[in-house]
Scaffold this active site. Structure first.
Site, PDB file in Angstrom:
ATOM      1  N   HIS A  99       0.713  -1.188  -0.126  1.00 27.10           N
ATOM      2  CA  HIS A  99       0.105   0.069   0.228  1.00 27.10           C
ATOM      3  C   HIS A  99       0.820   0.907   0.038  1.00 27.10           C
ATOM      4  CE1 HIS A  99      -2.567  -3.338   1.913  1.00 27.10           C
ATOM      5  NE2 HIS A  99      -3.926  -2.415   1.589  1.00 27.10           N
ATOM      6  N   ASP A 102       2.287   2.282   3.281  1.00 27.49           N
ATOM      7  CA  ASP A 102       3.186   1.223   3.950  1.00 27.49           C
ATOM      8  C   ASP A 102       4.824   1.538   3.376  1.00 27.49           C
ATOM      9  OD1 ASP A 102       1.027  -0.098   4.413  1.00 27.49           O
ATOM     10  OD2 ASP A 102       1.456  -1.471   2.616  1.00 27.49           O
TER      11      ASP A 102
END
Length: 433
Positions: A99, A102
């Site tokens: 993501h 992240d």
């Protein structure tokens, strides 16, 4: 190199009798299964979020992990990437997934988020060029930040819709830059808590338009990967619009996207939807939208998505059986969307969790391939439906109710049921486990 995994060797296949914990006992990347290398069948991917961003909390307690890269600066983000790519090397993983949040720190606004993402994308690219794994898929986190508490594409505030659309664009750009083979839309809060404040038709229309924009942008930038939706029921939103594979397919058909978008199916989500994993895979295959999988499991005594590493070979084998029947993965693969238990604090726990899961998947794949090669399951299936292969049965499907009724009367049809032989087939499956 970092010292986080100091003393942990790179894992290799050592066979079922291996004594070291740091070994693959069943996952042999070069073993040929049904004419393909095992690695090419399984296409393992390591997720970035649970391994490197999750702090170890649960619904009743906060952080238990103390990682040196936890923090909201670019220095922390780069250290996190250094550790991640070191783990990818130790596991010899062919793919990873991410993501946006992240890999980058949260900025003060969208522009800073984008600058951070672009800088980290180049940092990733350099590591990948130096021999790191490939990118199975990228995605945007449109559910954690408070701005998304009422959804992203389905948010009642058009400014949140706009922020979400812009974020997806930047994440698609990053995925494209890194050679990603898919892009996933994970609708963590695309749904509603109560109808008392919800215009469902409007929200579904907006969600359909959002997805259409994603497909349009894919073609505009020349992204050759597959667009995937990940079905998810109930959690965290009470009524999710992307509840299961069948629901997603109906949504895709409504907006004319069934030829453009496929599904990424998670084992844990399948269970929460009241299905088996193999059911969801078979449904996607039958509808022509099977794309990829997230391999994890739930604790069947808990009522939420616990995202545990797989350890049940029979369950995994049935899933891979349906994948093999469907022709195997194309752009998709096996992503471990799984996380350690919050008591598992050590660096070696990250490695051993994946090693065990990869071995379980390898054993499941080999069992599934053996069942398919054996042929008795497919022969039994063919026998059960053999009547439909007759010309008169096919003609009936092109007929009408009056003609069918006349034929039933003329032939004096009085059909008697036949055994489904379920227990016999279950016994057969168990011989391969």
């Amino acid at each position: 190199m970092t010292d986080f995994f100091a003393g942990i060797p790179q894992l290799t296949y050592q066979g079922a009798e291996a004594e070291s914990d740091f070994a693959f006992r069943h996952y042999n990347p070069d073993e040929i299964i049904l004419g393909r290398r095992m690695e090419d069948h399984l296409r393992f991917a390591i997720c970035y979020w649970h391994n490197f961003a999750w702090p170890g909390g649960d619904p009743f307690g906060g952080q238990t992990f103390l990682r040196p890269w936890f923090g909201n600066t670019m220095e922390h983000a780069k250290l996190k990437a250094d550790v991640a790519f070191e783990m990818f090397r130790i596991l010899n993983a062919p793919y990873f997934c991410f993501h946006d949040v992240d890999m980058r720190p949260e900025g003060a606004d969208f522009a800073e988020n984008t600058r951070n993402l672009e800088e980290m994308t180049e940092y990733f690219a350099a590591k990948m060029d130096a021999g790191g794994p490939k990118l199975l898929w990228g995605t945007a986190n449109l559910f954690s930040h408070r701005r998304f508490m009422s959804g992203a594409a389905t948010n009642p505030d058009p400014d949140v819709f706009a922020f979400s659309a812009a974020t997806v664009k930047t994440c698609m750009d990053a995925t494209h830059r890194l050679g990603g083979e898919n892009y996933v839309l994970w609708g963590g809060r695309e749904g509603y808590e109560t109808l008392l404040n919800t215009d469902m038709k409007r929200e579904l229309d907006h969600m359909g338009r959002f997805l259409s924009m994603v497909v349009e942008y894919k073609h505009k930038i020349g992204f050759k990967g597959t667009i995937l939706i990940e079905p998810k029921p109930q959690e965290p939103t009470k009524h999710q619009y992307d509840y299961d594979v069948a629901t997603v397919f109906g949504f895709l058909q409504r907006f004319g996207l069934e030829k453009e978008v496929k599904v990424n199916i998670e084992q844990g989500h399948a269970i929460l939807a009241g299905h088996s994993f193999e059911h969801e895979i078979a449904t996607a295959a039958a509808l022509g939208v099977f794309g990829s999988i997230d391999m994890n499991r739930n604790d069947y005594q808990s009522g939420w998505d616990t995202d545990q590493f797989p350890n049940n070979t029979p369950e995994v084998a049935l899933a891979y059986y349906e994948i093999l029947r469907a022709g195997g993965f194309t752009s998709g693969g096996t992503n471990f969307d799984a996380k350690l238990r919050r008591q598992s604090l050590d660096a070696e726990d990250l490695i051993l969790a994946h090693a065990g899961a990869m071995d379980v998947c390898a054993r499941g794949l080999k069992a599934a391939a053996a069942m398919l090669e054996d042929g008795r399951l497919e022969a039994a299936r063919g026998t059960r439906y053999a009547g439909w292969d007759k010309p008169e049965a096919q003609a009936m499907l092109a007929s009408d109710l009056d003609s069918i009724t006349a034929d039933v009367i003329a032939r004096g049809v009085d059909p008697q049921p036949h055994s489904g032989k379920q227990e016999k087939l279950e016994n057969l499956v168990n011989r391969f486990m």
